[in-house]
Enzyme design. Structure first.
Site, PDB file in Angstrom:
ATOM      1  N   PHE A 141       2.114   8.586  -3.436  1.00 45.53           N
ATOM      2  CA  PHE A 141       0.833   8.461  -2.722  1.00 45.53           C
ATOM      3  C   PHE A 141       1.035   9.092  -1.351  1.00 45.53           C
ATOM      4  CE2 PHE A 141      -1.891   5.555  -0.060  1.00 45.53           C
ATOM      5  CZ  PHE A 141      -3.085   5.578  -0.777  1.00 45.53           C
ATOM      6  N   GLU A 153       2.513   0.195   3.661  1.00 42.71           N
ATOM      7  CA  GLU A 153       1.203  -0.160   3.064  1.00 42.71           C
ATOM      8  C   GLU A 153       0.327  -0.903   4.081  1.00 42.71           C
ATOM      9  OE1 GLU A 153       0.586  -0.770  -0.977  1.00 42.71           O
ATOM     10  OE2 GLU A 153       2.196   0.592  -1.549  1.00 42.71           O
TER      11      GLU A 153
END
Ligand code: CAA
Length: 381
Positions: free
Chosen positions: A123, A363
């Site tokens: 990602f 995150e």
């Protein structure tokens, strides 16, 4: 909520526990010291169906529920938090965006490869000057005929060293702020995509964190994920889910630190009795156990909401924040219980400490989690 697990979920727990004990534990120290990507373990995880736990069988996944996926990360991370993050990033933010936002063609082509572990997913959101402020990212994607041309750079890409596909966020509209971002599936080997510097990190060794650069990197327009301008929404939606994975990973580290500290305290004698019999130690362990239990409830509660397709942004941020802080505290206290031994590489608690720290950062830093929680409290979202 009822923290009772189904028979299938308990089978998943046992399978992952066995795998972690028999195959991961023997190499975990080596992987930490030498910082290599554990390709053979990831291949084995693919064979066991772990690389596509919540992906429907029709797309080559295991078709299991979200809680089973969280159980797998939790159990794996008790032995190796690096494998925990490899699995979490691969699934939550490397594969799920295609499942949730992809066209049927994209799903048919990519999901079976990712769910089987043939492909590893990554990602690519963060940039050198766009970390917490993800909406300000500068990588550009310009439409040219049937392609988009990407230019820019990314940093701190977990799994990036080995990933076969990257979910890349780039700006398609210069003036539209976070509504000007779009998401793309970019394959490793695409001309113009270069895998850059591998970071020498404090911990989480083995998960291969790298920089990426895009230099006139031509991506087929058919690899646009969702519609143009939907990139920020896609990133946030998948981070909400990804953060439950990081909570589970943190929970695994915290539980492992507690178990090691309890065992050590029972066996270590000073002043003629085991140190577990001193309140100075037993109170520490009691506090750790309480925080571990709290982390478990928050993590599985967020997982349960997700599984039932309920809004879980606030709860996943709470779980990620609380569990990662618990992992950090539990690892710190475990070292204290071990005393001088805990500060050496002869015991795993110093690795737990190094691995735990980043759970408070990636995150979304825990400060960002507080922003997400706060905005919900004040009805801003
Ligand atoms: N869930 C759903 N929607 C969300 C959301 C969330 N968690 N956060 C924001 N949104 C939506 C808002 O509702 C809003 O929608 P509308 O425009 O329709 O009203 C829109 O997004 C913009 O929201 P904000 O105005 O609040 O956006 P912002 O620019 O001020 O930033 C932020 C919000 C929460 C700070 C966001 O930028 C953020 O989460 N930053 C952290 C980024 C991050 O987590 N990076 C991690 C990198 S990946 C990684 O670490 C993986 C790894 O390798 C391990």
């Amino acid at each position: 909520m009822n923290l009772q697990f189904t028979e299938e979920q308990e089978m998943m727990r046992k399978m992952v526990r066995d795998f972690a004990q028999n195959e991961v534990a023997p190499v975990v120290e080596k992987m930490d010291r030498e910082d290599y990507f554990p390709r053979d373990l990831v291949t084995k995880m693919g064979e066991l169906g772990l690389m596509g736990i919540p992906i429907p069988e029709s797309y080559g996944g295991s078709g299991m529920d979200f809680t089973s996926y969280i159980i797998a990360i939790h159990e794996l991370s008790k032995v190796s938090a690096s494998l925990g993050v490899i699995l979490s990033v691969h699934t939550s933010v490397g594969t799920n965006p295609i499942l949730y936002f992809g066209t049927e063609e994209q799903k048919q082509y990519y999901l079976p490869k990712l769910a089987s572990g043939e492909y590893v997913g990554a990602f690519a959101l963060t940039e050198p000057n766009a970390g917490s402020d993800a909406g300000s990212l500068k990588t550009k994607a310009e439409k040219r005929g049937d392609s988009y041309i990407l230019n820019g750079s990314k940093v701190y890409i977990t799994n990036g060293e080995v990933a076969d596909t990257f979910i890349v966020f780039a700006r398609t509209d210069r003036d539209a702020g976070n509504k000007g971002l779009s998401a793309f599936i970019v394959e490793q080997g695409t001309p113009g995509l270069e895998i850059g510097k591998k970071e020498n990190k404090m911990g989480m060794n083995g998960s291969g964190t790298v920089a990426l650069s895009f230099d006139a990197c031509e991506v087929p327009a058919s690899n646009l994920l969702g519609a143009e301008g939907e990139g920020f929404k896609i990133a946030m939606a998948n981070l909400n889910i990804g953060r439950i994975g990081i909570a589970a990973q943190s929970l695994g580290i915290a539980e492992a630190a507690l178990e090691h500290a309890v065992d050590y305290a029972k066996g270590r004698e000073q002043f003629g009795k085991s140190i577990a019999q001193y309140q100075g130690i037993s109170f520490k362990l009691a506090d750790m156990a309480t925080a571990v239990e709290g982390s478990k409830l928050l993590t599985y509660h967020a997982a349960n909401l997700r599984e039932n397709n309920k809004e879980c942004g606030k709860e996943s941020s709470m779980a990620k924040k609380f569990a990662s802080e618990t992992a950090m505290k539990a690892a710190t206290e475990a070292i204290q219980v071990f005393g001088g031994y805990g500060y050496t590489e002869d015991y795993p608690v110093e690795r737990f400490f190094r691995d735990a720290k980043v759970c408070e950062i990636y995150e979304g830093t825990n400060e960002i989690q507080r922003i997400v929680i706060g905005k919900q409290l004040f009805g801003e979202r």
